[in-house]
Write a protein that holds these residues in place. Structure first.
Motif, PDB file in Angstrom:
ATOM      1  N   LYS A 142      -2.882   2.971   5.336  1.00 60.23           N
ATOM      2  CA  LYS A 142      -2.024   2.225   4.424  1.00 60.23           C
ATOM      3  C   LYS A 142      -2.343   2.757   3.040  1.00 60.23           C
ATOM      4  CE  LYS A 142       0.504  -1.095   6.346  1.00 60.23           C
ATOM      5  NZ  LYS A 142       1.921  -1.313   6.057  1.00 60.23           N
ATOM      6  N   ILE A 143      -1.339   3.317   2.340  1.00 62.53           N
ATOM      7  CA  ILE A 143      -1.590   3.936   1.036  1.00 62.53           C
ATOM      8  C   ILE A 143      -0.886   3.124  -0.050  1.00 62.53           C
ATOM      9  CG2 ILE A 143      -1.464   6.055  -0.309  1.00 62.53           C
ATOM     10  CD1 ILE A 143      -1.218   7.603   2.272  1.00 62.53           C
ATOM     11  N   ILE A 144      -1.623   2.808  -1.116  1.00 61.47           N
ATOM     12  CA  ILE A 144      -1.083   2.031  -2.226  1.00 61.47           C
ATOM     13  C   ILE A 144      -1.186   2.848  -3.507  1.00 61.47           C
ATOM     14  CG2 ILE A 144      -1.413  -0.032  -3.649  1.00 61.47           C
ATOM     15  CD1 ILE A 144      -2.427  -1.465  -1.214  1.00 61.47           C
ATOM     16  N   CYS A 145      -0.097   2.830  -4.295  1.00 65.01           N
ATOM     17  CA  CYS A 145      -0.100   3.471  -5.609  1.00 65.01           C
ATOM     18  C   CYS A 145       0.504   2.493  -6.615  1.00 65.01           C
ATOM     19  CB  CYS A 145       0.708   4.773  -5.573  1.00 65.01           C
ATOM     20  SG  CYS A 145       0.765   5.624  -7.160  1.00 65.01           S
ATOM     21  N   ASN A 146      -0.249   2.170  -7.659  1.00 62.37           N
ATOM     22  CA  ASN A 146       0.222   1.239  -8.693  1.00 62.37           C
ATOM     23  C   ASN A 146       0.692  -0.097  -8.119  1.00 62.37           C
ATOM     24  OD1 ASN A 146      -0.298   2.879 -10.901  1.00 62.37           O
ATOM     25  ND2 ASN A 146       1.653   3.931 -10.734  1.00 62.37           N
ATOM     26  N   GLY A 147      -0.026  -0.580  -7.115  1.00 58.72           N
ATOM     27  CA  GLY A 147       0.279  -1.901  -6.570  1.00 58.72           C
ATOM     28  C   GLY A 147       1.426  -1.923  -5.587  1.00 58.72           C
ATOM     29  N   LYS A 148       1.909  -0.742  -5.147  1.00 57.30           N
ATOM     30  CA  LYS A 148       3.017  -0.692  -4.193  1.00 57.30           C
ATOM     31  C   LYS A 148       2.628   0.158  -2.985  1.00 57.30           C
ATOM     32  CE  LYS A 148       6.686  -1.335  -7.618  1.00 57.30           C
ATOM     33  NZ  LYS A 148       7.925  -0.790  -8.216  1.00 57.30           N
ATOM     34  N   GLU A 263       2.963  -5.763  -0.340  1.00 53.11           N
ATOM     35  CA  GLU A 263       4.095  -6.114   0.528  1.00 53.11           C
ATOM     36  C   GLU A 263       4.877  -7.296  -0.055  1.00 53.11           C
ATOM     37  OE1 GLU A 263       5.157  -4.598   3.172  1.00 53.11           O
ATOM     38  OE2 GLU A 263       3.502  -3.342   3.863  1.00 53.11           O
ATOM     39  N   ALA A 264       4.146  -8.272  -0.599  1.00 55.48           N
ATOM     40  CA  ALA A 264       4.803  -9.434  -1.209  1.00 55.48           C
ATOM     41  C   ALA A 264       5.612  -9.019  -2.431  1.00 55.48           C
ATOM     42  CB  ALA A 264       3.754 -10.476  -1.598  1.00 55.48           C
ATOM     43  N   ASP A 265       5.060  -8.102  -3.222  1.00 54.62           N
ATOM     44  CA  ASP A 265       5.752  -7.593  -4.404  1.00 54.62           C
ATOM     45  C   ASP A 265       7.102  -6.987  -4.005  1.00 54.62           C
ATOM     46  OD1 ASP A 265       5.640  -6.754  -7.323  1.00 54.62           O
ATOM     47  OD2 ASP A 265       5.834  -4.796  -6.389  1.00 54.62           O
ATOM     48  N   LYS A 266       7.081  -6.220  -2.925  1.00 53.30           N
ATOM     49  CA  LYS A 266       8.316  -5.581  -2.430  1.00 53.30           C
ATOM     50  C   LYS A 266       9.336  -6.626  -2.010  1.00 53.30           C
ATOM     51  CE  LYS A 266       8.089  -3.498   1.562  1.00 53.30           C
ATOM     52  NZ  LYS A 266       7.700  -2.507   2.596  1.00 53.30           N
ATOM     53  N   GLU A 267       8.872  -7.690  -1.351  1.00 57.54           N
ATOM     54  CA  GLU A 267       9.791  -8.742  -0.902  1.00 57.54           C
ATOM     55  C   GLU A 267      10.377  -9.515  -2.086  1.00 57.54           C
ATOM     56  OE1 GLU A 267      10.917  -9.181   2.068  1.00 57.54           O
ATOM     57  OE2 GLU A 267       9.621  -7.699   3.016  1.00 57.54           O
ATOM     58  N   PHE A 268       9.557  -9.820  -3.080  1.00 54.36           N
ATOM     59  CA  PHE A 268      10.065 -10.514  -4.270  1.00 54.36           C
ATOM     60  C   PHE A 268      11.178  -9.699  -4.926  1.00 54.36           C
ATOM     61  CE2 PHE A 268       6.124 -13.229  -4.731  1.00 54.36           C
ATOM     62  CZ  PHE A 268       6.801 -14.432  -4.817  1.00 54.36           C
TER      63      PHE A 268
END
Length: 600
Positions: A142-148, A263-268
């Motif tokens: 699972k790779i995250i960049c800048n909170g995404k 994941e929550a950020d993406k849904e919002f």
């Protein structure tokens, strides 16, 4: 990215860049618009005169010894020139340099290295490259960049990923770790949550079931929001992921929390009605939690949009709570101090970002703000124990004591008042839901009374039976009871059908079985179990030879749905103010740490 002769790792060079001496020099260079990448080579003997001129110019202002200042300038120049060369290469052919931090690998220590890849790579190709390049033993990343979270099937250049970004990668174990239960559970966690939430928001699960599991979408006044199907699904998904992440944050499992937050950020951001995330505090607090996780992972500098996220948080809180909490005062005047921990953390994070930008005076100002607010919310442990001894939990006790500035009597009174308001709100919502479901009483301009309904249900009648009786009797308990007793036989049949349906059998089939076999529940269940695959000819003829039998597939799906719903709901807080119960001792540690850094 770093000089191998001077520093053994990226982490060491980052520590150098974040040192107070280096940040002080960078701040002065920025102030005087000195561009090291355009200056002569300070490491060369041929340019000693230019170097000496710059040292004289900067030494008084920086307060550093010339030897220290010279070494810092040389390292900064090498770093700047190297980044300039990498940027030119990126513009030419798309080759980019990423710093990668890998967490969770079982066969290696924490990995923190730079890699060079092409920006046209997809997320999947990048994962495979990292697994192979770092020889990871995991099944996935699972790779995250800048909170995404980086998407698998999209090229990197479409995902707002820049050259010199920092990537955080979590090793995911799905097949190879059969003997480590905890790792299997962690790897499966996000998949289970997603599946459960999809079931929660699907049409197959009744809305009443959602309500009973505390998954509610309400405004600050406690009223349920009316949303489109898409926005309800997105917000429900986002809020549950956020709640689950808070559980992980309390356990200090910051990286896995960060995955859920991303994941929550993406849904919002998938909500069609953007005012939903602008007018409630959920999205503002999500951004606050993302920055908090990066800070605790010692990776705040890797969150390139930290200041942007903090501004989104601050703007969102102002819009929800009003300037100086004026709007909150008008709604919950006696509870305002419960919200103070949010602003302690906000000001503390602003201070830390200012410190790492070399703005020490601004850092000091925000630390002072955070500390002054902190003093307002410190609670006496003895008083917490005193309130808890009256039957309240730790969260209720702490929040009430904060709101009342450690006044035990006022705190207890506030808890009782809050519970009364919650009960009335729940009754009003139930009243409204019953009216929508069953209509209004025959001669009264009101729906079913939920309290009387509950009394009838305790006599053994189901909700539908009791509600219909109350509609006919205008919410008169005795008349409703008479009505039910007169229709006892018919009601008994309905009760048997309801029980059969709850076991997973088809309603129409159950109704016809009751007509043929009577109200004997045990006899009908036995008959249906024996005849699931093949109905007898006489019975099949009476049911017009095409009635479905119990569907194992549907039944299994319902059982799994309920199991997942219960699992997700089990960690959701019953108290709607639980999110305000910050562990402020952690904030205090950071405040004192940065006071010490300023003093040194």
């Amino acid at each position: 990215m770093y000089n191998s002769n001077e520093y053994e790792s990226e982490a060491e060079f980052e520590a150098f860049l974040n040192s107070s001496k280096c940040m002080s020099v960078v701040n002065i260079l920025t102030k005087h618009k000195i561009k090291l990448w355009e200056a002569p080579d300070f490491a060369s003997d041929q340019n000693q005169e230019q170097l000496n001129d710059l040292l004289m110019k900067l030494s008084d202002e920086s307060g550093l010894m010339e030897a220290d200042l010279k070494q810092i300038l040389i390292q900064l120049q090498r770093h700047s020139v190297k980044k300039l060369e990498e940027n030119k290469k990126f513009q030419k052919d798309g080759s980019c340099v990423f710093r990668v931090k890998v967490i969770g690998s079982l066969n290696q220590n924490k990995i923190d290295k730079s890699v060079q890849v092409n920006i046209s790579m997809t997320g999947t190709e990048l994962k495979n490259f990292l697994i192979q390049n770092f020889q990871l033993d995991c099944d996935n990343l699972k790779i995250i960049c800048n909170g995404k979270v980086i998407k698998d099937n999209h090229p990197l250049f479409t995902q707002d990923i820049k050259n010199h970004s920092t990537l955080m990668a979590l090793c995911v174990y799905e097949k190879t770790i059969q003997n480590l239960k905890e790792n299997r559970q962690d790897a499966k966690m996000i998949i289970d949550i997603k599946e459960a939430i999809n079931l929660l928001t699907s049409e197959s699960i009744e809305k009443d079931q959602l309500m009973s599991k505390r998954i509610k979408l309400q405004n600050q006044n406690g009223f349920t929001l009316k949303l489109s199907e898409n926005d309800q699904s997105c917000l429900t998904m986002a809020m549950i992921l956020h709640e689950k992440s808070k559980v992980l944050i309390k356990k200090k499992n910051y990286f896995k929390a960060l995955i859920l937050l991303a994941e929550a950020d993406k849904e919002f951001l998938t909500c069609q009605d953007r005012s939903l995330i602008q007018n409630v505090d959920n999205y503002a607090l999500l951004n606050l939690d993302i920055i908090w996780c990066y800070l605790n992972l010692e990776s705040l500098n890797d969150l390139k949009n930290a200041e942007e996220r903090l501004k989104v948080c601050e703007d969102g809180l102002k819009k929800c709570y009003g300037d100086d909490l004026s709007r909150l005062m008008s709604i919950k005047s006696d509870m305002v101090n419960k919200y103070t921990p949010i602003f302690v953390r906000l000001n503390m994070l602003k201070a830390i970002l200012k410190y790492h930008r070399g703005r020490k005076n601004e850092c000091k100002n925000f630390l002072d703000l955070a500390m002054n607010e902190m003093k307002k919310i410190m609670v006496d442990d003895d008083k917490v124990a005193q309130v808890m001894s009256m039957g309240f939990n730790n969260t209720e006790a702490k929040l009430a004591l904060r709101a009342t500035f450690n006044n035990v009597e006022a705190a207890v009174e506030q808890i009782f008042k809050k519970k009364q308001i919650q009960l009335e709100t729940k009754l009003n919502e139930k009243r409204k839901a019953l009216e929508e479901k069953y209509g209004r009483c025959v001669n009264l301009n009101q729906g079913v009374d939920p309290k009387i309904l509950q009394d009838l249900i305790q006599f053994g009648y189901n909700e539908s039976q009791a509600a219909k009786a109350l509609i006919q009797s205008n919410n008169n308990f005795n008349l409703a009871l008479d009505f039910l007793q007169v229709n006892e036989d018919r009601n008994e049949k309905e009760a048997v059908v309801s029980q059969l349906v709850s076991m997973g059998f088809d309603r129409e089939l159950c109704t016809m079985c009751v007509k043929k076999l009577g109200n004997n529940l045990e006899k009908i269940v036995d008959y249906l179990n024996k005849k699931q695959s093949k109905l007898d000819t006489d019975f099949a003829f009476q049911l017009e030879s095409d009635l479905p039998c119990c569907s194992n597939n549907v039944d299994t799906k319902k059982i799994e749905a309920q199991k997942l719903i219960d699992e997700v709901a089990s960690e959701l807080p019953e108290d709607d103010e639980a999110y305000l119960d910050f562990n402020i001792e952690d904030d205090l540690l950071f405040i004192n740490k940065y006071y010490s850094l300023l003093d040194s």
